[in-house]
Design a protein around this motif. Structure first.
Motif, mmCIF file in Angstrom:
data_model
loop_
_atom_site.group_PDB
_atom_site.id
_atom_site.type_symbol
_atom_site.label_atom_id
_atom_site.label_comp_id
_atom_site.label_asym_id
_atom_site.label_seq_id
_atom_site.Cartn_x
_atom_site.Cartn_y
_atom_site.Cartn_z
ATOM 1 N N VAL A 1 0.847 -1.188 0.000
ATOM 2 C CA VAL A 1 0.000 0.000 0.000
ATOM 3 C C VAL A 1 0.885 1.241 0.000
ATOM 4 N N GLN A 2 0.696 2.076 -0.976
ATOM 5 C CA GLN A 2 1.452 3.327 -1.032
ATOM 6 C C GLN A 2 0.518 4.494 -0.757
ATOM 7 N N LEU A 3 0.993 5.410 0.078
ATOM 8 C CA LEU A 3 0.220 6.589 0.437
ATOM 9 C C LEU A 3 1.015 7.829 0.043
ATOM 10 N N GLN A 4 0.334 8.805 -0.506
ATOM 11 C CA GLN A 4 0.981 10.039 -0.943
ATOM 12 C C GLN A 4 0.237 11.231 -0.368
ATOM 13 N N ALA A 5 0.863 11.904 0.584
ATOM 14 C CA ALA A 5 0.257 13.086 1.196
ATOM 15 C C ALA A 5 0.681 14.337 0.446
ATOM 16 N N SER A 6 -0.224 15.293 0.358
ATOM 17 C CA SER A 6 0.062 16.554 -0.315
ATOM 18 C C SER A 6 -0.802 17.647 0.275
ATOM 19 N N GLY A 7 -0.511 18.889 -0.116
ATOM 20 C CA GLY A 7 -1.322 20.011 0.305
ATOM 21 C C GLY A 7 -0.708 20.880 1.374
ATOM 22 N N THR A 22 -3.587 10.377 -1.193
ATOM 23 C CA THR A 22 -4.065 9.439 -2.193
ATOM 24 C C THR A 22 -3.370 8.094 -2.010
ATOM 25 N N THR A 23 -4.037 7.053 -2.425
ATOM 26 C CA THR A 23 -3.499 5.712 -2.237
ATOM 27 C C THR A 23 -3.541 4.922 -3.530
ATOM 28 N N SER A 24 -2.697 3.905 -3.564
ATOM 29 C CA SER A 24 -2.661 3.027 -4.718
ATOM 30 C C SER A 24 -3.505 1.796 -4.509
ATOM 31 N N VAL A 25 -4.004 1.622 -3.288
ATOM 32 C CA VAL A 25 -4.724 0.397 -2.970
ATOM 33 C C VAL A 25 -6.046 0.337 -3.720
ATOM 34 N N ARG A 26 -6.417 -0.839 -4.163
ATOM 35 C CA ARG A 26 -7.652 -0.987 -4.945
ATOM 36 C C ARG A 26 -8.887 -1.012 -4.052
ATOM 37 N N THR A 27 -8.687 -1.422 -2.797
ATOM 38 C CA THR A 27 -9.823 -1.522 -1.882
ATOM 39 C C THR A 27 -9.673 -0.504 -0.765
ATOM 40 N N ASN A 73 -14.122 7.441 -0.891
ATOM 41 C CA ASN A 73 -13.699 6.093 -1.268
ATOM 42 C C ASN A 73 -13.711 5.889 -2.786
ATOM 43 N N ALA A 74 -14.531 6.635 -3.490
ATOM 44 C CA ALA A 74 -14.563 6.518 -4.949
ATOM 45 C C ALA A 74 -13.290 7.073 -5.580
ATOM 46 N N LYS A 75 -12.647 8.014 -4.881
ATOM 47 C CA LYS A 75 -11.423 8.627 -5.386
ATOM 48 C C LYS A 75 -10.173 8.122 -4.671
ATOM 49 N N ALA A 97 -2.610 4.224 7.206
ATOM 50 C CA ALA A 97 -3.709 3.315 6.886
ATOM 51 C C ALA A 97 -3.527 1.983 7.594
ATOM 52 N N THR A 98 -4.630 1.368 7.909
ATOM 53 C CA THR A 98 -4.603 0.031 8.468
ATOM 54 C C THR A 98 -5.935 -0.651 8.209
ATOM 55 N N GLU A 99 -5.925 -1.950 8.032
ATOM 56 C CA GLU A 99 -7.187 -2.677 7.878
ATOM 57 C C GLU A 99 -7.840 -2.867 9.244
ATOM 58 N N PHE A 100 -7.019 -3.157 10.234
ATOM 59 C CA PHE A 100 -7.519 -3.321 11.599
ATOM 60 C C PHE A 100 -6.515 -2.699 12.563
#
Length: 125
Positions: A1-7, A22-27, A73-75, A97-100
């Motif tokens: 999972v890759q996360l990219q913070a900006s702003g 933004t994330t690269s994860v599909r779910t 979640n759509a974006k 990010a974490t699933e649990f």
């Protein structure tokens, strides 16, 4: 999972900024998300967290009423709207990010599995 913070950026006290992650994860909707920050010479601290579909939201006392966490979640995007910024808000802000939650604690950085690279917010007084 890759996360990219900006702003991040330079803003005067009392001003506003909106951070994005933004994330690269599909779910993306499968991940609980959080924002943390680390000021110079200080430990990383919890800022805000949001559940899978935005139903559970938590804030640190220091930002409650001024910051708003949200997600689309759509974006595949997490946001942090920061208003009425103070000089004490100056820090590098990280999305996570974490699933649990590993220990069930949304406010502990060790409960998050994935981290972005951070974006610097500087508030001038």
């Amino acid at each position: 999972v890759q996360l990219q913070a900006s702003g991040g950026g330079l803003v005067q006290a009392g001003g506003s900024l909106r951070l994005s992650c933004t994330t690269s994860v599909r779910t993306f909707s499968s991940y609980r998300m959080g924002w943390f920050r680390q000021a110079p010479r200080k430990e990383r601290e919890f800022v805000a967290a949001i559940g899978w579909s935005g139903e559970n939201i938590y804030y640190s006392d220091s930002v409650k009423g001024r910051f708003t966490i949200s997600r689309d979640n759509a974006k595949n995007t997490l946001y942090l709207q920061m208003n009425t910024l103070k000089s004490d808000d100056t820090a590098v802000y990280y999305c996570a990010a974490t699933e649990f939650y590993r220990t069930g604690s949304f406010y502990l950085s060790k409960d998050y599995s994935y981290w972005g690279q951070g974006t610097l917010v500087t508030v001038s007084s």
